[in-house]
Design an enzyme around this catalytic site. Sequence first.
Site, PDB file in Angstrom:
ATOM      1  N   ASP A  73       0.862  -1.181   0.000  1.00 43.60           N
ATOM      2  CA  ASP A  73       0.000   0.000   0.000  1.00 43.60           C
ATOM      3  C   ASP A  73       0.895   1.227   0.000  1.00 43.60           C
ATOM      4  O   ASP A  73       1.845   1.296   0.775  1.00 43.60           O
ATOM      5  CB  ASP A  73      -0.891  -0.018   1.249  1.00 43.60           C
ATOM      6  CG  ASP A  73      -1.596   1.307   1.449  1.00 43.60           C
ATOM      7  OD1 ASP A  73      -2.244   1.767   0.508  1.00 43.60           O
ATOM      8  OD2 ASP A  73      -1.484   1.876   2.553  1.00 43.60           O
ATOM      9  N   ASP A 128      -0.680  -0.570   6.244  1.00 42.23           N
ATOM     10  CA  ASP A 128      -0.771  -0.007   7.588  1.00 42.23           C
ATOM     11  C   ASP A 128      -2.180   0.402   7.975  1.00 42.23           C
ATOM     12  O   ASP A 128      -2.386   0.904   9.083  1.00 42.23           O
ATOM     13  CB  ASP A 128       0.149   1.208   7.708  1.00 42.23           C
ATOM     14  CG  ASP A 128      -0.356   2.399   6.894  1.00 42.23           C
ATOM     15  OD1 ASP A 128      -1.081   2.166   5.902  1.00 42.23           O
ATOM     16  OD2 ASP A 128      -0.037   3.544   7.241  1.00 42.23           O
ATOM     17  N   ASP A 143      -6.187  -2.278   4.201  1.00 45.25           N
ATOM     18  CA  ASP A 143      -5.184  -3.224   3.711  1.00 45.25           C
ATOM     19  C   ASP A 143      -5.368  -4.624   4.286  1.00 45.25           C
ATOM     20  O   ASP A 143      -4.610  -5.533   3.945  1.00 45.25           O
ATOM     21  CB  ASP A 143      -3.775  -2.734   4.064  1.00 45.25           C
ATOM     22  CG  ASP A 143      -3.485  -1.361   3.493  1.00 45.25           C
ATOM     23  OD1 ASP A 143      -3.861  -1.125   2.336  1.00 45.25           O
ATOM     24  OD2 ASP A 143      -2.893  -0.526   4.209  1.00 45.25           O
TER      25      ASP A 143
END
Length: 1179
Positions: free
Chosen positions: A432, A811, A815
């Site tokens: 990400d 994070d 995700d």
Amino acid sequence: MVRSSSLNGDSSASHRRTPSRTVTLGHIQPQAPSCRTVYCNDRDSNMPVRFKGNSISTTKYNVFTFLPKGLFEQFRRIANIYFLGISCLSLTPISPVSPITNVAPLSMVLLVSLIKEAFEDWSQDPPVSQLLNPSMDNLVQKRFQNDMSINNSTVEILQGQQWVPIPWRKLQVGDIVKIKQDAFFPADILFLSSTNPDGICYVETANLDGETNLKIRKALERTWDYLVPEKASEFKGEIQCEQPNNSLYTFTGNLVVQKQTLPLSPDQLLLRGCSLRNTEYIVGAVVFTGHETKVMMNAMNAPSKRSTLEKKLDKLIITIFCVLLTMCLIGAIGCSIVTDREDLYLGLQKSDWEYHNRLAIGFFTFFTLITLFSSIIPISLYVSIEMIKFIQSTQFINRDLNMYHAETNTPALARTSNLNEELGQVEYIFSDKTGTLTRNLMEFFKCSIGGISYGCGVTEIERGIAQRNGLKVHEEERSTGAIREKGFNFDDPRLMRGAWRNEPDPDLCKELFRCLAICHTVLPEGDESPEKIVYQAASPDEAALVTAAKNFGFFFYRRTPTTVYVRESHVEKMGKIQDVAYEILNVLEFNSTRKRQSVVCRYPDGRLVLYCKGADNVIFERLADGMDDVRKVTREHLEHFGSSGLRTLCLAYRDLDPETYNSWNEKFIQAKSALRDREKKLDEVFACNLINNDMKQFIISSETDAIREAEERGDQVEIARVIKEEVKKELRKSLEEAQLYMHTVAGPKLALVIDGKCLMYALDPSLRVTLLSLSLNCTSVVCCRVSPLQKAQVTSLVRKGAKKITLSIGDGANDVSMIQAAHVGIGISGMEGMQAVMASDFAIAQFRFLTDLLLVHGRWSYLRICKVVMYFFYKNLTFTLTQFWFTFRTGFSGQRFYDDWFQSLYNVFFTALPVIVLGLFEKDVSASLSKRYPELYREGIRNSFFKWRVVAVWATSAVYQSLVCYLFVTTSSFGAINSSGKIFGLWDVSTLVFTCLVIAVNVRILLMSNSITRWHYITVGGSILAWLVFAFVYCGITTSRDRNENVYFVIYVLMSTFYFYFTLLLIPAVSLLGDFIYQWVERWFYPYDYQIVQEIHRHESDASKADHLEIENELTPQEARSYAISQLPRELSKHTGFAFDSPGYESFFASQLGVYAPQKAWDVARRASMRSRPKVPKK
């Protein structure tokens, strides 16, 4: 400008539970399948429904389920089932060995595994622990003790007209509770009243999602009066809400009070695990308790994952089992032939059933030999690997100072030990970008207003691109009086200090600044002055935007549930400052589906304005007509901002007339009161009635001309068809071009960039294969503006389609799906909460720590586990083959060669510790060299150490050593005599062979180790000494039971002869000579990459020891680091091998640069004369 990230993650559909019974007693109504009815302050009415209690248990086992569930977990492994069958066979008359031979090792392995299960069940990892017990500080707590502490915490509930403290475990649904300041909520509570004005309270959700900012919650105005016990006792409301689910950010329901129905939203729900702040106390009604609370329904373990190497290990065990069956079949056939030919010697009569009954003899001999050769499959393999992985995780990964983040006092955390070696074989990484790569440190840097770009700064990416191109970056000096603070790094005199009034469109600038100051969920804290105020934001994006508004002269300083206060400068005229109160009428918060936040506010003069901010593609779809020129220019600005490494956000507004707003607001209230699909209906009301192609924009996204033309026509079916056709055409065109580059000698590196809208069609089954083929031909693939589901779909596509080992790192809560879909999931404990960490397999504080996790710990773990497995396979095969060779001498009768206790303790005692030390301390190159030569990581991707070729080499070594140990000893000893003149018997010979085997297989550990510590010497020497001590004791005692008294005094007889000591020196040396020669040839002619690196740096001392961190309760990060360094072990690792140059240097370094350069045949001879010499330091 910065682009806001998802604040609350993806709102998943609620999980519904059908009640187990319906009740019609009194005024109780049947519970609908999709909703629950709770009667407040009325336990008798709630009792028939039998809601779950508030007591929780996070342990996997309890007193009654530990043994059956634990044994079930152990016997899910094929090897344990195999040994259970062997143990059962050893209880039958056909077994040539005592039952203790197989029962004892199996019992030992099961006992150790169950103890490990119990220990892990008592130990709780931090993320889940913090959810269940937010006050705990230690990294490891006892689950059972933690549960008891939580369940016995006290809370005050209403009984009669007074507050009475009771334990949390006795709390029931419907109870009226009182929560004081700084206390944690014991259950999911409906917020009724507060000591703060306007019925608001402040909640900290750090233990729920990691966000330290305070959230504001507001009670319904109808329930504000139920604050004191006398008044609260009169409350008899009825709550109709959704069934328990794990969606933290959604809640739908209605509160019925005196026949008045009031809609409920997440603003009225206080979740378990959160704490009350800045409020004296609040009063609420319990809605969900115990394991039905949202936090408990989220506190689930990550999906069960098995490493790829462990799956291949199953195949190896099946292969070994096939070898075992082949050996037993050979023995059964041989026994049938020998029995048929030697019937006179065996004394068989025609009346005996064995006489000429070769099939029956072969059948029973087959199972006899299975029990005799059962040790070929290592029974202690799994428990040893589990122990090694557990220590690797807790002592090496968790305590590595190179992955310790001192600013947040956060070490790395291995949440599971099952995937350590998987870290060393990762081929594809899914990351990400938002927050993961940018660290969520956001600054307002540039903006575009009405087609004009503002901001004079140069980003790091722009500077780096210029340096690579050999260009000099011209950076303008910061203007006099430029402001620089956290979240704001903007400099342009055209906008600062009221200069925006002189711009071509000052009204548009003013609307932008007001949108920044009004459209957000930030809470101000501290003094109401620009210098001292502190913004509590759900994300750094929000804080940066509000800080930017403050520096532009629109200072947001106060918030109530219905009003936002802004101190505006230079609006009416230069230098004039005025405080303006904007009434917030409606708010629709940001989520990953809408990708925007919308606010309807009323100005003091009655003006109604809709402000909206969100992703550029979402805002672009809702732009007003007639803005093509501005659209084109801002698209160029967007592309420039993106190429400079900036995150982008679009802002827009629309003036509303009262009639339009009132009509829309009625529909909004109806949607807000809906129990089913409330979020969807709210989105539809907002999208269809207000934000409808009539909005002005500031920054917009770019798309292809064909898709843009289709969208302008407005036909949704046509738009979908055009997008799919465009995606299909571009995918095929790109794939053909990529394949052409693949056939060139030095083609460029390829990258694929695709946005979420196109990705939705590219993931269609008809295009999925093309997308996968193109992606695998590219070095990098960038997916822009994708949903959490699309992240998981792309990850699964590569994992299942390419069958490669994947790793996902993120994070945020958005995700989680991607992390769980990959082979290995990495969570970053950053600024977007702990949801990613909760779902991950490993947790780190920053993305940069991934280098150490993969290149160092991943490589080492893979190398260690591979060597452990190969060594287990080798030592067990060597031991079993000596027994197999002996069956040829005994006519395949099943006569055992070794004593039962020798065979039982061979794996679990005499050869157990050295292999564990090998799995813990093996290190081919140092950590610094592992990162210096990342090409070494490819050995794990290629699975270089666990190929069938490697298995064949170890099998050949086992055959050779077993033949040497058996033939040398038996040939030389059967004719030898001891000191008393007697020839050596069976037990003398077998004991001598066993001693040679123990020495050879233990010393083999030293030969195969790249780094040797004192623990290697201690365990190898200790294991050999342990056998000798055991032999002295075991052969020196006798019992009344039949305990193979033939071994009595055997070791003493052997040690009285010179032959014994000569054999102990000669046989192990000769048996290991073959391995020594093979390693010499391999290192000289066919070196591994790490062996080349060893030779290059063989004269350098290994100064890079593994840095470990032990967390102390009262130490600062600097003190903890110093203490940890002082506690590091002082042994030096030594690279074994041969100190001469190896071939293959050019090919190795060529591969570092991505160029294929095969080794040349004449390299060996040429390089033999080019030995480098150690550098002597000058005096």
